[in-house]
Design a protein around this motif. Sequence first.
Motif, PDB file in Angstrom:
ATOM      1  N   SER A   1      14.544  36.212  81.311  1.00  0.00           N
ATOM      2  CA  SER A   1      13.383  36.134  82.152  1.00  0.00           C
ATOM      3  C   SER A   1      13.817  34.439  83.684  1.00  0.00           C
ATOM      4  N   LYS A   2      13.339  34.170  84.866  1.00  0.00           N
ATOM      5  CA  LYS A   2      13.487  33.885  85.399  1.00  0.00           C
ATOM      6  C   LYS A   2      13.405  32.658  85.417  1.00  0.00           C
ATOM      7  N   GLU A   3      11.705  32.429  84.924  1.00  0.00           N
ATOM      8  CA  GLU A   3      11.784  30.805  84.496  1.00  0.00           C
ATOM      9  C   GLU A   3      12.174  30.316  83.371  1.00  0.00           C
ATOM     10  N   PRO A   4      12.152  29.393  82.445  1.00  0.00           N
ATOM     11  CA  PRO A   4      12.392  28.484  82.065  1.00  0.00           C
ATOM     12  C   PRO A   4      10.948  27.954  80.740  1.00  0.00           C
TER      13      PRO A   4
ATOM     14  N   ASN B   1      -9.143  28.067  90.302  1.00  0.00           N
ATOM     15  CA  ASN B   1      -8.106  28.771  91.429  1.00  0.00           C
ATOM     16  C   ASN B   1      -6.611  29.452  91.372  1.00  0.00           C
ATOM     17  N   LEU B   2      -6.315  29.914  89.704  1.00  0.00           N
ATOM     18  CA  LEU B   2      -4.825  30.295  89.535  1.00  0.00           C
ATOM     19  C   LEU B   2      -5.370  31.541  89.553  1.00  0.00           C
ATOM     20  N   GLU B   3      -4.414  32.159  90.185  1.00  0.00           N
ATOM     21  CA  GLU B   3      -4.434  33.605  89.738  1.00  0.00           C
ATOM     22  C   GLU B   3      -4.010  34.215  88.422  1.00  0.00           C
ATOM     23  N   ARG B   4      -4.195  35.448  88.029  1.00  0.00           N
ATOM     24  CA  ARG B   4      -4.756  36.288  86.555  1.00  0.00           C
ATOM     25  C   ARG B   4      -2.488  36.058  86.646  1.00  0.00           C
ATOM     26  N   GLY B   5      -2.315  35.075  85.331  1.00  0.00           N
ATOM     27  CA  GLY B   5      -1.000  35.661  85.236  1.00  0.00           C
ATOM     28  C   GLY B   5      -0.415  34.375  85.585  1.00  0.00           C
ATOM     29  N   ALA B   6      -0.883  33.135  86.174  1.00  0.00           N
ATOM     30  CA  ALA B   6      -0.157  32.070  86.593  1.00  0.00           C
ATOM     31  C   ALA B   6      -0.137  30.683  85.585  1.00  0.00           C
ATOM     32  N   PRO B   7       0.912  30.441  85.592  1.00  0.00           N
ATOM     33  CA  PRO B   7       0.861  29.646  84.712  1.00  0.00           C
ATOM     34  C   PRO B   7       0.044  28.352  84.372  1.00  0.00           C
ATOM     35  N   ALA B   8      -0.781  28.248  83.754  1.00  0.00           N
ATOM     36  CA  ALA B   8      -1.169  26.952  82.952  1.00  0.00           C
ATOM     37  C   ALA B   8      -0.548  26.260  81.898  1.00  0.00           C
ATOM     38  N   PRO B   9       0.005  25.289  81.766  1.00  0.00           N
ATOM     39  CA  PRO B   9       0.525  24.674  80.751  1.00  0.00           C
ATOM     40  C   PRO B   9      -0.599  24.249  79.515  1.00  0.00           C
ATOM     41  N   ILE B  10      -0.694  23.901  78.635  1.00  0.00           N
ATOM     42  CA  ILE B  10      -1.373  24.137  77.258  1.00  0.00           C
ATOM     43  C   ILE B  10      -2.083  24.728  76.899  1.00  0.00           C
ATOM     44  N   ILE B  11      -3.094  25.396  78.217  1.00  0.00           N
ATOM     45  CA  ILE B  11      -4.260  26.082  78.281  1.00  0.00           C
ATOM     46  C   ILE B  11      -3.951  27.441  77.755  1.00  0.00           C
ATOM     47  N   ASP B  12      -2.565  27.828  78.253  1.00  0.00           N
ATOM     48  CA  ASP B  12      -2.016  29.578  78.061  1.00  0.00           C
ATOM     49  C   ASP B  12      -1.642  29.185  76.843  1.00  0.00           C
ATOM     50  N   GLN B  13      -0.890  28.663  76.352  1.00  0.00           N
ATOM     51  CA  GLN B  13      -0.340  28.095  74.495  1.00  0.00           C
ATOM     52  C   GLN B  13      -1.599  28.087  74.294  1.00  0.00           C
ATOM     53  N   LEU B  14      -2.779  27.189  73.870  1.00  0.00           N
ATOM     54  CA  LEU B  14      -3.532  26.561  73.003  1.00  0.00           C
ATOM     55  C   LEU B  14      -4.508  27.724  72.842  1.00  0.00           C
TER      56      LEU B  14
END
Length: 248
Positions: A244-247, A186-199
């Motif tokens: 960037s607004k978010e770290p 249920n995560l929108e396009r571009g919503a961060p998903a740590p680990i999944i996004d990077q790896l």
Amino acid sequence: MRRMLEESQQTSEEKIDPRGIKLAYALCIVFGGGLILFIIIPPILNIWTWWDIILIAAGSFLYIAPAYATNASMVIFGRNGTPIDGGKNFIDGKRLFGNGKTWQGLFGGIFTGTIVGIFLTIISIYLIWPFVQLQVGKYPMYLADINYLDAFFNPPIFLGVIRVLLICTGAPLGDLLGSFIKRRLNLERGAPAPIIDQLDFLLGAIFLAFIVFQLWWMYIIFALLVTLLLHVLSNTLAFKLGYSKEPW
Ligand code: CTP
Ligand code: MG
């Protein structure tokens, strides 16, 4: 009055959650510390030598650079592209991949990564391999399995190109799988998903290329740690510099 309200809403939205900054620093320490431990503990305990560490770093770089190039160039090629899922939903009523996965990104990424990879393969065969051969003969090394290193750094050009193609195809496939999972969560396009996004792209690349070359686990761990660290470092830096607004 309304404008003032809107403005104040905007600024409150931009207000940074201090927990976010602390988390970003904590992650830098965790991944950076992990990487440092991974680099210094084995030579200290005599599990492998400093030359082995250099070999692991060089090998990981050679292997993952085409995947990085693929991943980075997808952003450029994919701008306003055609979604791979054609706008269709999965059986759960949510998008299959979402608008962030386009054909243009996919093929542009594979193309760019493959060019970078072939270039690096040639560098490896003509520059890195002679150097590796020299060091392996001169110093005691635990990872000096000459057959493995030969296949790694000095592949027959045809096999080298196949490997690069698999790496650069595996990267966007892993990235697609990542988006598929994100949509199911249920995560929108571009919503961060740590680990999944990077790896996702990196694991996809290593996994698919396993068909022709089985990367040893120490190269994989090194690549994963470096990737996670680079990600948190660059985001924390971008945040510090105000880009960037978010770290993260
Ligand atoms: N991109 C693309 N095609 C792909 C992969 C990426 O066009 N196969 C482009 C898109 O413009 C995308 C950007 O690269 O927005 C960044 O990629 P990524 O972060 O993986 O996508 P997100 O937009 O964050 O979407 P998701 O939530 O699905 O990860
Ligand atoms: Mg993203």
